[in-house]
Design an enzyme around this catalytic site. Structure first.
Site, PDB file in Angstrom:
ATOM      1  N   ALA A  11       0.844  -1.071   0.103  1.00  0.00           N
ATOM      2  CA  ALA A  11       0.193  -0.050  -0.028  1.00  0.00           C
ATOM      3  C   ALA A  11       0.944   1.304  -0.102  1.00  0.00           C
ATOM      4  CB  ALA A  11      -0.739  -0.022   1.148  1.00  0.00           C
ATOM      5  N   PHE A  12       1.931   1.258   0.749  1.00  0.00           N
ATOM      6  CA  PHE A  12       3.011   2.346   0.706  1.00  0.00           C
ATOM      7  C   PHE A  12       3.988   2.352   0.005  1.00  0.00           C
ATOM      8  CE2 PHE A  12       0.167   1.912   4.507  1.00  0.00           C
ATOM      9  CZ  PHE A  12      -0.370   3.305   4.349  1.00  0.00           C
ATOM     10  N   GLY A  13       4.377   1.450  -0.793  1.00  0.00           N
ATOM     11  CA  GLY A  13       5.680   1.313  -1.669  1.00  0.00           C
ATOM     12  C   GLY A  13       5.729   0.190  -2.503  1.00  0.00           C
ATOM     13  N   ASP A  53       1.538  -6.782  12.901  1.00  0.00           N
ATOM     14  CA  ASP A  53       1.224  -7.227  11.573  1.00  0.00           C
ATOM     15  C   ASP A  53       1.973  -8.499  11.160  1.00  0.00           C
ATOM     16  OD1 ASP A  53      -0.423  -7.070   9.344  1.00  0.00           O
ATOM     17  OD2 ASP A  53       1.026  -5.964   8.109  1.00  0.00           O
TER      18      ASP A  53
END
Length: 357
Positions: free
Chosen positions: A30-32, A141
């Site tokens: 999602a971020f990279g 996570d």
């Protein structure tokens, strides 16, 4: 000044220093975007992660800063380590880490694991968690795809993007559902390092069985599946539920008795069952700790109390509640990067007060 070269990967511009060559995409989050590359300085294969728009909002800027601070602080054989970091001319940030050939998710979907591999992998997970938890960090996570493995069966925990301080009022909707501890689902309020032990227990069960233990379709289904095996939570756990809606839901479920794990894991030995029983406990405070798990009979072949280090100091979370503008996070980030590269004569931010006075 470093020379930069550009490459297009999945429609994304990778702008990296000429030190790295042979870019190949290996993962998208999602971020990279993550690519493998060849480090021409060390002649080693590495992973290069491009952080997408790290300074587009204060929330993303803080997240980027947090990830770098954690990378710099957490130094352990079973935790992924940073080998380089740089900012491109386009102001994108790139983290470079060691590259491991596969992850536990891929291993588990390709073939059953033999007992000695299950033991060794679980030992390394617990060894890493002992260190991470001693630093005052909760991963939050933990799942098979966040556990990297190389051809020598060396294991490293990665992706601390969601990691947070140990905080009795911790909030958020975080880990992948199958591995999510019940206290996250039930309260969204109070949880601590024990959530990682639950996740590790789910991963342990998956290694033993070859498939996810609690494959819920949604939160409600997830919790129902858990109670089918582990029974209805005890009253003292139910009484900690803060949400009225959640409390009503839990009380509406049929009363269930805990099932013997032996019935489900027929081929596992007794010590494996015993350790799993101690990890998958509803009450977080009664769950086994990483340190205790390392001393359990099941991990005896690998346990060495002289080689299971803890962090030298706690991670400094003082920045985490700061509400700062993007430009301030950016200055702090640049300072951390220069510090990482041991550049002298740069403005340091160690004396920054949070929140700023």
């Amino acid at each position: 000044m470093a020379e930069f070269v550009r490459a297009q990967i999945f429609g994304t511009t990778f702008e990296i220093t000429s030190r790295y060559s042979d870019l190949q995409p290996v993962g998208m989050g999602a971020f990279g975007l993550v690519c493998s590359a060849r480090d021409q300085l060390t002649n080693q294969n590495v992973a290069v992660k491009k952080l997408m728009k790290p300074f587009s909002t204060p929330v993303l800027a803080k997240r980027t800063y947090r990830e770098l601070k954690l990378f710099k602080h957490l130094r352990h054989e079973n935790v992924i380590s940073l080998s380089d970091i740089f900012i491109s001319p386009l102001e994108d940030i790139y983290f470079v880490t060691e590259l491991l050939g596969t992850d536990l998710h891929r291993l588990l979907t390709s073939r059953p694991l033999e007992k000695q591999f299950i033991q060794y992998f679980l030992y390394q997970i617990m060894r890493g968690l002992k260190y991470v938890h001693s630093a005052g960090v909760v991963h939050r996570d933990l799942k098979p795809s966040n556990i990297l493995v190389n051809e020598n069966c060396d294991l490293k925990i990665c992706d601390f993007g969601l990691a947070r301080i140990q905080d009795p009022q911790m909030t958020a909707y975080v880990s992948t559902r199958y591995y999510r501890a019940p206290e996250i689902m039930l309260t969204w309020q109070k949880y601590d390092v024990e959530v990682d032990i639950w996740s590790a227990g789910c991963i342990f069960a998956e290694m033993l069985e070859g498939k996810p233990l609690f494959p819920g379709k949604d939160h409600v289904n997830q919790f129902s599946i858990i109670t089918e095996l582990l029974g209805t939570p005890p009253d003292d756990v139910i009484n900690t539920i803060a949400s009225e809606n959640t409390l009503r839901f839990v009380k509406s479920l049929p009363k269930r008795e805990r099932q013997p794990l032996r019935n489900k894991f027929k081929n596992a030995d007794d010590s494996a069952i015993d350790l799993l029983e101690r990890m998958l406990v509803f009450d977080p405070k009664k769950r086994i700790t990483a340190t205790e798990a390392l001393a359990h009979d099941y991990l005896a072949p690998y346990h060495d109390p002289t080689d299971e280090p803890v962090a030298e100091e706690k991670f400094d979370w003082s920045f985490n509640d700061a509400d700062l503008p993007v430009d301030t996070w950016k200055i702090m980030m640049y300072s951390e990067i220069l510090d990482y590269h041991n550049v002298e004569g740069v403005p340091q931010m160690e004396d920054q007060q949070f929140p700023p006075q």
